[in-house]
Scaffold this motif. Structure first.
Motif, PDB file in Angstrom:
ATOM      1  N   UNK A 101      42.380  74.008  60.796  1.00  0.00           N
ATOM      2  CA  UNK A 101      43.405  74.746  61.473  1.00  0.00           C
ATOM      3  C   UNK A 101      43.936  74.160  62.699  1.00  0.00           C
ATOM      4  N   UNK A 102      43.419  73.080  63.212  1.00  0.00           N
ATOM      5  CA  UNK A 102      43.826  72.445  64.310  1.00  0.00           C
ATOM      6  C   UNK A 102      44.284  73.441  65.631  1.00  0.00           C
ATOM      7  N   UNK A 145      38.287  83.016  71.885  1.00  0.00           N
ATOM      8  CA  UNK A 145      38.413  81.670  71.784  1.00  0.00           C
ATOM      9  C   UNK A 145      38.141  81.486  70.150  1.00  0.00           C
ATOM     10  N   UNK A 146      38.906  80.274  69.614  1.00  0.00           N
ATOM     11  CA  UNK A 146      38.670  79.879  68.327  1.00  0.00           C
ATOM     12  C   UNK A 146      37.166  79.999  67.806  1.00  0.00           C
ATOM     13  N   UNK A 147      36.121  79.640  68.570  1.00  0.00           N
ATOM     14  CA  UNK A 147      34.855  79.539  68.203  1.00  0.00           C
ATOM     15  C   UNK A 147      34.344  80.957  67.775  1.00  0.00           C
ATOM     16  N   UNK A 151      36.890  81.901  59.685  1.00  0.00           N
ATOM     17  CA  UNK A 151      37.840  80.946  59.161  1.00  0.00           C
ATOM     18  C   UNK A 151      39.015  81.430  58.811  1.00  0.00           C
ATOM     19  N   UNK A 152      39.103  82.722  58.342  1.00  0.00           N
ATOM     20  CA  UNK A 152      40.194  83.328  57.953  1.00  0.00           C
ATOM     21  C   UNK A 152      41.125  83.847  58.960  1.00  0.00           C
ATOM     22  N   UNK A 182      37.430  85.574  49.441  1.00  0.00           N
ATOM     23  CA  UNK A 182      38.037  86.793  50.105  1.00  0.00           C
ATOM     24  C   UNK A 182      38.899  86.399  50.960  1.00  0.00           C
ATOM     25  N   UNK A 183      38.436  85.234  51.945  1.00  0.00           N
ATOM     26  CA  UNK A 183      39.561  85.106  53.103  1.00  0.00           C
ATOM     27  C   UNK A 183      40.740  84.189  52.358  1.00  0.00           C
ATOM     28  N   UNK A 184      40.622  83.488  51.218  1.00  0.00           N
ATOM     29  CA  UNK A 184      41.518  82.882  50.670  1.00  0.00           C
ATOM     30  C   UNK A 184      42.599  83.966  50.331  1.00  0.00           C
TER      31      UNK A 184
END
Ligand code: ADP
Length: 228
Positions: A101-102, A145-147, A151-152, A182-184
């Protein structure tokens, strides 16, 4: 989808040299992508998908061939635009999302989405970022924060960031590559909506057949060539 051409590529080639060996990553690819079209590139690993979409998205230059974006020649017989203009084309016309995701781990979600505005301030960026995050179901995550995200959610933040400067074309390289099914599915739905509701042109690379099926057109690459 309109009849106007967003991207016209003719005889694109990309040759990498490794010592004395030459690798032809993209081999004479010609294609046109219309405004509002959703195109998925599929094919085995090493078939040239990433190299090709990086060229189509002006992130890399071809060894030969020509590329027009929105009627403007970007690469041609002689290189048509300067590095400075190329930066402008990337910034104004394209949004990019990737498998990784960068996101910047030390910036919160809202700050990550606003990052492209650091160098290219558009009016009402803050409100736009909030609205984008809301539309992507991330209103309760803005200060995280991203952490602290799944993932989705991280990919949805990356999508919001890619849209902050109102691109015309979204380039997505394996956007579900790090996600469970599911996230995809969620990301697939978001991309479809961006295409159908907002008319965004989408260029996608994927190994995910479910995701590829949602595109208007599937282009298969084999050894750098378009399979017919
Ligand atoms: P795909 O995305 O379909 O997996 P790529 O576009 O990444 O394929 O790679 C196509 C071919 O080009 C592969 O043989 C790969 O090893 C080669 N390649 C890609 N990038 C480079 C590079 N920077 N230097 C040398 N060879 C490369």
């Amino acid at each position: 989808m309109s009849n106007a051409i967003a991207i016209a590529a003719r005889d694109l080639c990309k040759v990498y040299r490794r010592g004395t060996e030459e690798v032809v990553a993209v081999n004479k690819v010609s294609l046109e992508i219309k405004e509002g079209e959703y195109v998925a590139f599929i094919g085995p690993s090493g078939s040239g998908k990433t190299t090709l979409i990086n060229i189509l998205g002006c992130l890399d230059n071809p060894t030969s061939g020509s590329l027009d974006i929105a009627g403007r020649t970007i690469f041609g017989q002689q290189k048509a635009v300067s590095e400075r203009e190329l930066t402008k084309v990337r910034r104004e016309l394209f949004g990019y999302i990737f498998q990784k995701f960068y996101l910047i781990p030390t910036l919160n979600v809202l700050e990550n989405v606003l990052l492209p505005c650091t160098f290219y301030q558009k009016d009402n960026a803050d409100e736009r970022a909030v609205a984008l995050l809301q539309s992507l179901g991330l209103d309760k995550r803005m200060k995280h924060l991203p952490g602290q995200l799944s993932g989705g959610e991280m990919q949805r933040v990356a999508i919001a960031r890619s849209l902050i400067n109102r691109p015309k074309i979204l380039l997505a390289d394996e956007p579900t590559g790090n996600l469970d099914s599911a996230r995809s599915h969620e990301i697939s739905h978001v991309l479809q909506e961006l295409n159908q509701r907002d008319g965004l042109t989408i260029i996608l690379v994927t190994h995910n057949p479910e995701l590829a099926k949602t595109a208007h057109r599937i282009v298969e690459l084999r050894d750098g060539r378009m399979a017919v």
